[in-house]
Structure formats: C-alpha cells, structure tokens
Design a protein around this motif. Structure first.
Motif, mmCIF file in Angstrom:
data_model
loop_
_atom_site.group_PDB
_atom_site.id
_atom_site.type_symbol
_atom_site.label_atom_id
_atom_site.label_comp_id
_atom_site.label_asym_id
_atom_site.label_seq_id
_atom_site.Cartn_x
_atom_site.Cartn_y
_atom_site.Cartn_z
ATOM 1 N N SER A 102 18.804 11.402 -61.818
ATOM 2 C CA SER A 102 19.756 11.079 -62.874
ATOM 3 C C SER A 102 21.094 10.735 -62.225
ATOM 4 C CB SER A 102 19.876 12.251 -63.857
ATOM 5 O OG SER A 102 20.305 13.436 -63.204
ATOM 6 N N TRP A 103 21.996 11.674 -62.199
ATOM 7 C CA TRP A 103 23.279 11.496 -61.496
ATOM 8 C C TRP A 103 23.303 12.527 -60.366
ATOM 9 C CZ3 TRP A 103 26.958 7.872 -61.402
ATOM 10 C CH2 TRP A 103 28.182 8.174 -60.793
ATOM 11 N N PRO A 104 22.846 12.162 -59.174
ATOM 12 C CA PRO A 104 22.812 13.137 -58.082
ATOM 13 C C PRO A 104 24.222 13.444 -57.593
ATOM 14 C CG PRO A 104 22.087 10.990 -57.297
ATOM 15 C CD PRO A 104 22.306 10.856 -58.770
ATOM 16 N N GLU A 105 24.456 14.693 -57.237
ATOM 17 C CA GLU A 105 25.792 15.156 -56.860
ATOM 18 C C GLU A 105 25.695 16.382 -55.960
ATOM 19 O OE1 GLU A 105 28.959 15.429 -56.732
ATOM 20 O OE2 GLU A 105 29.968 14.082 -58.137
ATOM 21 N N CYS A 106 26.858 16.825 -55.486
ATOM 22 C CA CYS A 106 27.019 18.089 -54.760
ATOM 23 C C CYS A 106 26.016 18.246 -53.611
ATOM 24 C CB CYS A 106 26.903 19.277 -55.723
ATOM 25 S SG CYS A 106 28.061 19.199 -57.102
ATOM 26 N N PRO A 107 25.962 17.295 -52.673
ATOM 27 C CA PRO A 107 25.026 17.433 -51.551
ATOM 28 C C PRO A 107 25.370 18.641 -50.687
ATOM 29 C CG PRO A 107 26.594 15.668 -51.130
ATOM 30 C CD PRO A 107 26.808 16.096 -52.545
ATOM 31 N N ARG A 108 24.333 19.258 -50.148
ATOM 32 C CA ARG A 108 24.498 20.417 -49.274
ATOM 33 C C ARG A 108 23.494 20.325 -48.121
ATOM 34 N NH1 ARG A 108 28.308 20.573 -52.299
ATOM 35 N NH2 ARG A 108 28.927 22.270 -53.702
ATOM 36 N N TRP A 109 23.859 20.899 -46.973
ATOM 37 C CA TRP A 109 22.922 21.064 -45.862
ATOM 38 C C TRP A 109 22.825 22.553 -45.590
ATOM 39 C CZ3 TRP A 109 19.429 18.058 -43.638
ATOM 40 C CH2 TRP A 109 18.843 18.493 -42.451
ATOM 41 N N HIS A 110 21.631 23.112 -45.753
ATOM 42 C CA HIS A 110 21.465 24.558 -45.625
ATOM 43 C C HIS A 110 20.128 24.882 -44.979
ATOM 44 C CE1 HIS A 110 21.853 28.812 -46.582
ATOM 45 N NE2 HIS A 110 20.656 28.778 -47.151
ATOM 46 N N ALA A 111 20.189 25.672 -43.915
ATOM 47 C CA ALA A 111 18.975 26.133 -43.227
ATOM 48 C C ALA A 111 18.055 24.970 -42.876
ATOM 49 C CB ALA A 111 18.242 27.168 -44.078
ATOM 50 N N GLY A 112 18.648 23.880 -42.376
ATOM 51 C CA GLY A 112 17.865 22.733 -41.918
ATOM 52 C C GLY A 112 17.323 21.848 -43.013
ATOM 53 N N THR A 113 17.851 21.986 -44.231
ATOM 54 C CA THR A 113 17.321 21.245 -45.369
ATOM 55 C C THR A 113 18.448 20.627 -46.190
ATOM 56 O OG1 THR A 113 15.406 22.721 -45.503
ATOM 57 C CG2 THR A 113 15.903 21.413 -47.460
ATOM 58 N N PHE A 114 18.207 19.421 -46.707
ATOM 59 C CA PHE A 114 19.163 18.760 -47.585
ATOM 60 C C PHE A 114 18.902 19.169 -49.027
ATOM 61 C CE2 PHE A 114 20.305 15.171 -50.369
ATOM 62 C CZ PHE A 114 21.667 15.130 -50.108
ATOM 63 N N TRP A 115 19.976 19.579 -49.711
ATOM 64 C CA TRP A 115 19.935 19.997 -51.103
ATOM 65 C C TRP A 115 20.893 19.133 -51.916
ATOM 66 C CZ3 TRP A 115 18.213 25.185 -52.909
ATOM 67 C CH2 TRP A 115 17.606 25.946 -51.891
ATOM 68 N N PHE A 116 20.638 19.022 -53.228
ATOM 69 C CA PHE A 116 21.576 18.332 -54.109
ATOM 70 C C PHE A 116 21.310 18.739 -55.552
ATOM 71 C CE2 PHE A 116 17.850 15.698 -54.027
ATOM 72 C CZ PHE A 116 17.767 15.076 -55.269
ATOM 73 N N SER A 117 22.300 18.469 -56.410
ATOM 74 C CA SER A 117 22.141 18.686 -57.845
ATOM 75 C C SER A 117 21.691 17.384 -58.490
ATOM 76 C CB SER A 117 23.465 19.134 -58.469
ATOM 77 O OG SER A 117 23.353 19.160 -59.877
ATOM 78 N N ASP A 118 20.559 17.421 -59.190
ATOM 79 C CA ASP A 118 20.133 16.307 -60.034
ATOM 80 C C ASP A 118 20.709 16.626 -61.413
ATOM 81 O OD1 ASP A 118 18.936 14.152 -61.200
ATOM 82 O OD2 ASP A 118 16.882 14.729 -60.733
ATOM 83 N N MET A 119 21.981 16.310 -61.597
ATOM 84 C CA MET A 119 22.812 16.915 -62.630
ATOM 85 C C MET A 119 22.227 16.922 -64.027
ATOM 86 S SD MET A 119 26.830 16.266 -62.017
ATOM 87 C CE MET A 119 27.763 17.408 -61.009
ATOM 88 N N TYR A 120 21.809 15.767 -64.507
ATOM 89 C CA TYR A 120 21.447 15.675 -65.919
ATOM 90 C C TYR A 120 20.005 16.067 -66.189
ATOM 91 C CZ TYR A 120 25.987 13.444 -66.050
ATOM 92 O OH TYR A 120 27.329 13.175 -65.911
ATOM 93 N N THR A 121 19.331 16.580 -65.174
ATOM 94 C CA THR A 121 18.037 17.230 -65.390
ATOM 95 C C THR A 121 18.176 18.746 -65.287
ATOM 96 O OG1 THR A 121 17.338 17.178 -63.058
ATOM 97 C CG2 THR A 121 16.865 15.227 -64.399
ATOM 98 N N GLY A 122 19.393 19.251 -65.047
ATOM 99 C CA GLY A 122 19.624 20.685 -64.971
ATOM 100 C C GLY A 122 18.936 21.361 -63.811
ATOM 101 N N THR A 123 18.763 20.626 -62.703
ATOM 102 C CA THR A 123 18.021 21.171 -61.564
ATOM 103 C C THR A 123 18.772 20.984 -60.251
ATOM 104 O OG1 THR A 123 16.823 19.091 -61.190
ATOM 105 C CG2 THR A 123 15.790 20.696 -62.667
ATOM 106 N N LEU A 124 18.438 21.831 -59.281
ATOM 107 C CA LEU A 124 18.802 21.628 -57.884
ATOM 108 C C LEU A 124 17.524 21.296 -57.136
ATOM 109 C CD1 LEU A 124 21.198 24.648 -57.175
ATOM 110 C CD2 LEU A 124 21.769 22.391 -58.092
#
Length: 315
Positions: A30-52
């Motif tokens: 949807s509208w991906p946001e808030c990228p993160r790098w944690h414990a060797g993995t890329f994370w992000f918020s898929d904002m309008y699906t209410g998920t990380l």
C-alpha cells in the motif's frame, strides 16, 4: 508554482552532488514506510494494511505484526507508523490514529497490547518513532489532520520513558510536522525531519535521554519525510514528490539518489545490509486514500549502494 522535481533537481545540480540510481527489489504494498534494519533483516510498515513486514533476500515479504484485528474496537483507521525494539527484544510500534504505542508480545502476528497511551500529547495522528538503547521512545506527530487538508500547526515531540511514563521534552519546542526521527551513531544527537519547515533539526541528547538545544541542521529543497543517518554525520532524507532521496550534512546537500515519480513517490529511507551501506527506499503512489492504496498495492521497495555506512545509528 514551481515543480518540486525541478526544484530538487536544481538543488542537486547546484551542489554538484553525485547522483546514484536505485533498483527495485520488491513490490505489491500500500504505502510502505518506516524502513528498519534489525538482526540482519529488512523491516517496514505496509501502512494501510495495518501490518509490519520483513523481506527476504529474494524480496519476498512476510507479515510479522498484524494489527488489523484492532479495527473492531475503534472507529479510527489502524495504521502502523514508526517502530523499534526494547532492550528485552520486544517490538513496540506507533498506532498512528489510535494515538497509542503497542507492544508485540510473542511470535503470533496479532499478539498486541497497549504499551503506552500518548493521546494526551497527540494533537492529530502520531507518526514516526526511534527507540534508544535504554528503551526510551521518541515519537513525532503530524500536529494537524494532513488527510483532511487542515492547516499545519506546530506540535511537540513525545517521549515514552523505559518505565512507561509519557511526557514532552521541556527544552525542545514544538516542531512543524515532525516526521522521520533518528539517533546518531554515538547517541549524542537526535535528528528530526520538519516537513512543513523544509528542514532537518538537530537536538542534543544527554546520557540520560534528556533532549535540549534544538537547532537547524540542514535546509531541504523540498519537504523531508522519512530519514536515515550514516555514521559519518550525514542525514539521508526522502522528499516525497521531489523525485530524489538526498544526503545532507551541515554543509548542505552532498549526494542524491534518483527515483523518478513514475516509479513511485519516495516516502522514507534507511541504511541497511550486512555493512549498512545499502540505502533502502520505500515508495508508493497513493497516501491520502487509504482503501485505494491498499487495494491497488502499487507500493515498492528500492535499494541503492552508497559509500557511507549506517554504523550504529538508530533506527
């Protein structure tokens, strides 16, 4: 009215900044946001699906946190913003319109509970967040209803202490639509993108987490959104609608990554990868119509290889 792409392109040219290209690594969000790098993995918020979500090396996404079940108990949209990890390993995340910080308690994606209620200090939607090494969360907020076209008003940062106490920093005044927020490699500075002021603000951070002495760090040619730091003192900022992600120092614009608008509107960026020299960029096409954004799922993730490392910067 000047085209933002022309404005940013002119600033890149005037600075003589080297310009890098980006390559798409994943799509369907949807509208991906808030990228993160944690414990060797890329994370992000898929904002309008209410998920990380996380991405694997092939660009395949996995839902790790799912807050959609919370919709039954509220009339506001369930939209997940900034997130980070506490010293005990638990993940906390901003539920923007609920004006709450939630904590993810176990391996089940929907195992969420309220960690902190920040509504007393939140004028409109809460926004991004960075968590320090002690588990203290610094949270930005829009300050006005961007999605209804309200006029911008200044609003304070919000701090959630490790014991759960919520406050605003006494020595930092209101910001003009605080968005991306990050902590320097040595932990002594916090940087915030002030969207409506077209600038990045630098704030001193004491060893006990106290913030003070806010001041201008860099002026941006267009509105800065999500930011990521490098260990060499640079701030990488997405400028939605500007066609570029750019690196800023106290001396000005130093590097740029081109992301033409036909490929997506860059929303945020972060240095990740094994050496943290991979600049991840989130991009989308529809930010105002939540349902349309989720339904059409045109959001994408891009990467560019850069010479600066994120080091120990946060998030």
């Amino acid at each position: 009215m000047t085209n933002p792409v022309d404005t940013v392109a002119a600033a890149v040219s005037a600075a003589g900044a080297p310009t890098l290209g980006a390559r798409r690594v994943s799509a369907g969000y949807s509208w991906p946001e808030c990228p993160r790098w944690h414990a060797g993995t890329f994370w992000f918020s898929d904002m309008y699906t209410g998920t990380l979500k996380t991405l694997d090396a092939e660009g395949n996404a996995t839902v790790v946190v799912d807050a959609t079940g919370r919709a039954a108990g509220t009339e506001v949209p369930i939209t997940l913003g900034g997130f980070g990890w506490l010293p005990d390993g638990r993940l906390i995340v901003v539920s923007m319109h609920e004006k709450l910080v939630l904590v993810h308690n176990s391996g089940a994606p929907d195992d969420l509970s309220v960690y902190a209620d920040i509504s007393e200090y939140t004028l409109a939607a809460a926004n991004d967040m960075v968590v320090d090494a002690d588990g203290r969360a610094y949270i930005t907020q829009l300050g006005f209803d961007l999605f209804k076209g309200d006029e911008p008003v200044p609003s304070p940062l919000i701090v959630v202490e490790p014991d759960g106490a919520v406050s605003t920093p006494a020595k930092v005044g209101p910001l003009m639509c605080g968005n991306g927020i990050a902590i320097s490699d040595d932990g002594t500075r916090v940087y915030v993108a002030e969207v409506m002021a077209f600038k990045i603000t630098m704030i001193d951070r004491a060893a006990d987490g106290t913030l003070s002495n806010p001041r201008d760090f860099a002026t941006c040619p267009f509105m800065p959104d999500g930011i990521g730091l490098d260990a060499d003192g640079g701030v990488w900022a997405a400028m939605p609608g500007g066609g570029y992600v750019a690196r800023f120092t106290g001396q000005g614009l130093t590097h740029a990554v081109s992301l033409p608008l036909e490929d997506g509107i860059g929303s945020a960026c972060l240095l990740g990868g094994p050496d943290r020299k991979t600049l991840y960029i989130t991009a989308g096409f529809e930010v105002f119509d939540f349902a349309k954004s989720a339904r059409e799922a045109q959001g994408t993730i891009w990467v560019a290889d850069v010479e600066h490392s994120g080091g120990a910067t946060r998030p």
